[in-house]
Design a protein around this motif. Structure first.
Motif, mmCIF file in Angstrom:
data_model
loop_
_atom_site.group_PDB
_atom_site.id
_atom_site.type_symbol
_atom_site.label_atom_id
_atom_site.label_comp_id
_atom_site.label_asym_id
_atom_site.label_seq_id
_atom_site.Cartn_x
_atom_site.Cartn_y
_atom_site.Cartn_z
ATOM 1 N N ALA A 187 -4.172 4.683 1.612
ATOM 2 C CA ALA A 187 -4.531 4.653 3.034
ATOM 3 C C ALA A 187 -3.534 3.729 3.717
ATOM 4 C CB ALA A 187 -5.954 4.140 3.210
ATOM 5 N N ILE A 188 -2.923 4.250 4.775
ATOM 6 C CA ILE A 188 -1.851 3.517 5.466
ATOM 7 C C ILE A 188 -2.307 3.237 6.889
ATOM 8 C CG2 ILE A 188 0.509 3.759 6.360
ATOM 9 C CD1 ILE A 188 1.011 5.591 3.887
ATOM 10 N N ALA A 189 -2.197 1.947 7.286
ATOM 11 C CA ALA A 189 -2.641 1.575 8.634
ATOM 12 C C ALA A 189 -1.433 1.332 9.532
ATOM 13 C CB ALA A 189 -3.488 0.298 8.561
ATOM 14 N N GLY A 190 -1.516 1.896 10.740
ATOM 15 C CA GLY A 190 -0.549 1.586 11.800
ATOM 16 C C GLY A 190 -1.364 1.181 13.012
ATOM 17 N N PRO A 191 -0.725 0.770 14.117
ATOM 18 C CA PRO A 191 -1.513 0.362 15.286
ATOM 19 C C PRO A 191 -2.429 1.494 15.754
ATOM 20 C CG PRO A 191 0.798 -0.221 15.548
ATOM 21 C CD PRO A 191 0.710 0.633 14.321
ATOM 22 N N GLY A 192 -3.741 1.288 15.651
ATOM 23 C CA GLY A 192 -4.716 2.267 16.139
ATOM 24 C C GLY A 192 -4.885 3.499 15.281
ATOM 25 N N ARG A 193 -4.365 3.510 14.084
ATOM 26 C CA ARG A 193 -4.513 4.723 13.258
ATOM 27 C C ARG A 193 -4.518 4.372 11.772
ATOM 28 N NH1 ARG A 193 1.022 4.414 14.562
ATOM 29 N NH2 ARG A 193 2.262 4.354 12.669
ATOM 30 N N VAL A 194 -5.161 5.267 10.992
ATOM 31 C CA VAL A 194 -5.077 5.174 9.524
ATOM 32 C C VAL A 194 -4.791 6.582 9.021
ATOM 33 C CG1 VAL A 194 -6.317 4.678 7.381
ATOM 34 C CG2 VAL A 194 -6.703 3.232 9.361
ATOM 35 N N ARG A 195 -3.842 6.724 8.109
ATOM 36 C CA ARG A 195 -3.595 8.043 7.523
ATOM 37 C C ARG A 195 -3.629 7.911 6.012
ATOM 38 N NH1 ARG A 195 2.186 9.038 6.307
ATOM 39 N NH2 ARG A 195 3.319 7.106 6.679
ATOM 40 N N ARG A 196 -3.875 9.055 5.336
ATOM 41 C CA ARG A 196 -3.950 9.067 3.870
ATOM 42 C C ARG A 196 -2.913 10.027 3.329
ATOM 43 N NH1 ARG A 196 -10.170 9.415 1.731
ATOM 44 N NH2 ARG A 196 -9.149 10.340 -0.058
ATOM 45 N N ILE A 197 -2.191 9.601 2.299
ATOM 46 C CA ILE A 197 -1.241 10.500 1.630
ATOM 47 C C ILE A 197 -1.353 10.290 0.121
ATOM 48 C CG2 ILE A 197 0.471 10.673 3.510
ATOM 49 C CD1 ILE A 197 2.121 8.492 2.092
ATOM 50 N N GLY A 198 -0.884 11.275 -0.639
ATOM 51 C CA GLY A 198 -0.835 11.114 -2.090
ATOM 52 C C GLY A 198 0.143 9.997 -2.431
ATOM 53 N N VAL A 199 -0.065 9.321 -3.562
ATOM 54 C CA VAL A 199 0.797 8.184 -3.916
ATOM 55 C C VAL A 199 2.263 8.623 -4.013
ATOM 56 C CG1 VAL A 199 1.293 6.476 -5.718
ATOM 57 C CG2 VAL A 199 -1.058 6.878 -4.988
ATOM 58 N N ALA A 200 2.524 9.819 -4.563
ATOM 59 C CA ALA A 200 3.917 10.270 -4.712
ATOM 60 C C ALA A 200 4.614 10.362 -3.357
ATOM 61 C CB ALA A 200 3.960 11.619 -5.421
ATOM 62 N N GLU A 201 3.835 10.674 -2.307
ATOM 63 C CA GLU A 201 4.443 10.837 -0.970
ATOM 64 C C GLU A 201 4.809 9.496 -0.320
ATOM 65 O OE1 GLU A 201 2.049 13.598 1.571
ATOM 66 O OE2 GLU A 201 0.945 13.790 -0.311
ATOM 67 N N LEU A 202 4.393 8.411 -0.951
ATOM 68 C CA LEU A 202 4.774 7.086 -0.440
ATOM 69 C C LEU A 202 6.255 6.811 -0.717
ATOM 70 C CD1 LEU A 202 3.839 4.301 0.711
ATOM 71 C CD2 LEU A 202 3.175 3.669 -1.622
ATOM 72 N N TYR A 203 6.857 7.616 -1.606
ATOM 73 C CA TYR A 203 8.219 7.330 -2.067
ATOM 74 C C TYR A 203 9.174 8.479 -1.771
ATOM 75 C CZ TYR A 203 5.501 3.964 -4.732
ATOM 76 O OH TYR A 203 4.629 2.960 -5.082
ATOM 77 N N ARG A 204 10.455 8.096 -1.618
ATOM 78 C CA ARG A 204 11.521 9.090 -1.603
ATOM 79 C C ARG A 204 12.603 8.608 -2.574
ATOM 80 N NH1 ARG A 204 12.755 6.352 3.413
ATOM 81 N NH2 ARG A 204 11.630 7.804 4.726
ATOM 82 N N GLU A 205 13.398 9.571 -3.088
ATOM 83 C CA GLU A 205 14.408 9.185 -4.090
ATOM 84 C C GLU A 205 15.677 8.681 -3.438
ATOM 85 O OE1 GLU A 205 14.873 11.854 -7.811
ATOM 86 O OE2 GLU A 205 15.606 9.792 -8.057
ATOM 87 N N ASP A 206 15.577 7.488 -2.868
ATOM 88 C CA ASP A 206 16.735 6.825 -2.277
ATOM 89 C C ASP A 206 16.543 5.328 -2.520
ATOM 90 O OD1 ASP A 206 18.556 5.507 -0.717
ATOM 91 O OD2 ASP A 206 18.346 6.804 1.013
ATOM 92 N N GLY A 207 17.362 4.756 -3.371
ATOM 93 C CA GLY A 207 17.175 3.367 -3.776
ATOM 94 C C GLY A 207 17.218 2.375 -2.626
#
Ligand SMILES: Cc1cc2nc3c(=O)[nH]c(=O)nc-3n(C[C@H](O)[C@H](O)[C@H](O)COP(=O)(O)OP(=O)(O)OC[C@H]3O[C@@H](n4cnc5c(N)ncnc54)[C@H](O)[C@@H]3O)c2cc1C
Length: 327
Positions: free
Chosen positions: A175-195
């Protein structure tokens, strides 16, 4: 190590206040336990100017069961996570992975959110300022060249977190919080393949919680290779979740860490409805080879880490298969 740079530290009391602060200070960094970030800042890796300390936010340390799901606050320390009865009882592989992070003194302050959001690592990056300067810096920070893949236009620093792969095979979300909002994503979607830019979080977003699905009959495990068992990042780590029906694999999910710039799921589509044995293990080994991209980002050779990953995957699924067979 450098002296700690001049920093203005903010201490918000709520998550809403923390993300509001961050929206107004996009260069600021959140700090959980500081066991990753502060070490990097002492090496001159980043000049944020402002830190937003999440340590006083009670809601971030909470664990709540909501509609069968377990919400684990991103500010929970790994020491508390290991001891929590709902986690130790229903998600023992998660507790095992948390117990494998660093050493006991780190885990007393290190948080779940900081673990998931930790920086990627590379032998050309985790060095002192004078060393990096002497080598012309690198693509990840201040430089324009990757020393690992020389003609590359992206950074190949490696993600070495222990917890993300276990969450991925469990099918957990964040669960990811930003100003005035919360969204949910799968754990894999938290990452991208760029170091250099591994996280997909927006500049005004914080990790609020990990959301674990209701426990089920799958056997889940995590295996890690490291130089020093007492305290070390994974040279390679493998998580697996197995559902066995009689003599056949009903579902096998595998994820890896310490190999690429992000923790990654392995393609196991061709492994269902067959027994686990040499033939299935050979297919899994092929999938692991296709996904893992082990490079010269640690002092230990890529060849050793590749072999360790393959061996750990085989031993881990062997164990889960045997355990599942005993009901
Ligand atoms: C000697 C040593 C050994 C280590 N070994 C391991 C190991 O074996 N396995 C492993 O996984 N890690 C290891 N680590 C790295 C680190 O200690 C752990 O990953 C730890 O869990 C990080 O948590 P933290 O709260 O201290 O993170 P911090 O240092 O506070 O933060 C890390 C990063 O996450 C961001 N962040 C923190 N909380 C949030 C949030 N809620 N939302 C968004 N961003 C956030 C910060 O801005 C920062 O960029 C090791 C570190 C050291 C120094």
């Amino acid at each position: 190590m450098n002296l700690m740079p001049e920093l203005h530290v903010h201490h918000p009391a709520t998550l809403a206040e923390a993300v509001r602060l961050k929206a107004g200070l996009p260069e600021a960094r959140f700090v959980g336990g500081g066991t990753d970030l502060l070490v990097n800042l002492r090496r001159g890796l980043g000049e944020p100017g402002d830190l937003i300390d999440l340590g006083a936010i009670g809601e971030l340390a909470a664990v709540q069961r909501i509609d069968g799901e377990l919400w684990v606050g991103a500010g929970m320390t790994l020491a508390d996570l290991v001891r929590h009865p709902d986690i130790a009882g229903d998600y023992p592989a998660l507790a095992d992975a948390a117990r494998a992070v660093a050493g006991p003194t780190h885990r007393a302050s290190a948080t779940l959110g900081g673990n998931l959001c930790q920086d990627t690592r590379c032998i050309f990056y985790n060095q002192s300022e004078w060393w990096r300067q002497g080598n012309g810096y690198c693509l990840k920070y201040k430089g324009d060249k990757c020393h690992v893949v020389v003609k590359s236009d992206r950074c190949y620093a490696t993600y070495h977190g222990d917890i993300a792969p276990v969450l991925m095979v469990l099918g957990a979300q964040v669960a990811i919080a930003g100003p005035g909002r919360v969204r949910r994503i799968g754990v894999a979607e938290l990452y991208r393949e760029d170091g250099a830019q591994t996280l997909t979080l927006g500049a005004d977003e914080a990790l609020a919680a990990v959301v674990l699905p209701p426990p089920d009959a799958r056997r889940v495990g995590y295996a890690k290779a490291r130089v020093r068992d007492a305290v070390d990042f994974p040279l390679a780590g493998v998580a697996a979740a197995l559902r066995r029906e009689g003599d056949a694999i009903a579902e096998l999910r595998v994820a890896i860490t310490g190999t690429n710039s992000a923790p990654l799921m392995i393609d196991t589509a061709g492994l269902s409805a067959q027994p686990w044995g040499d033939a299935a293990a050979a297919k899994l080994a092929l999938s692991l080879r296709k996904t893992a991209n082990l490079l010269r980002t640690t002092v230990t050779t890529a060849k050793y880490r590749r072999r360790a990953m393959q061996k750990m995957a085989r031993q881990l699924v062997d164990r889960l298969w045997a355990e599942a067979g005993h009901g």
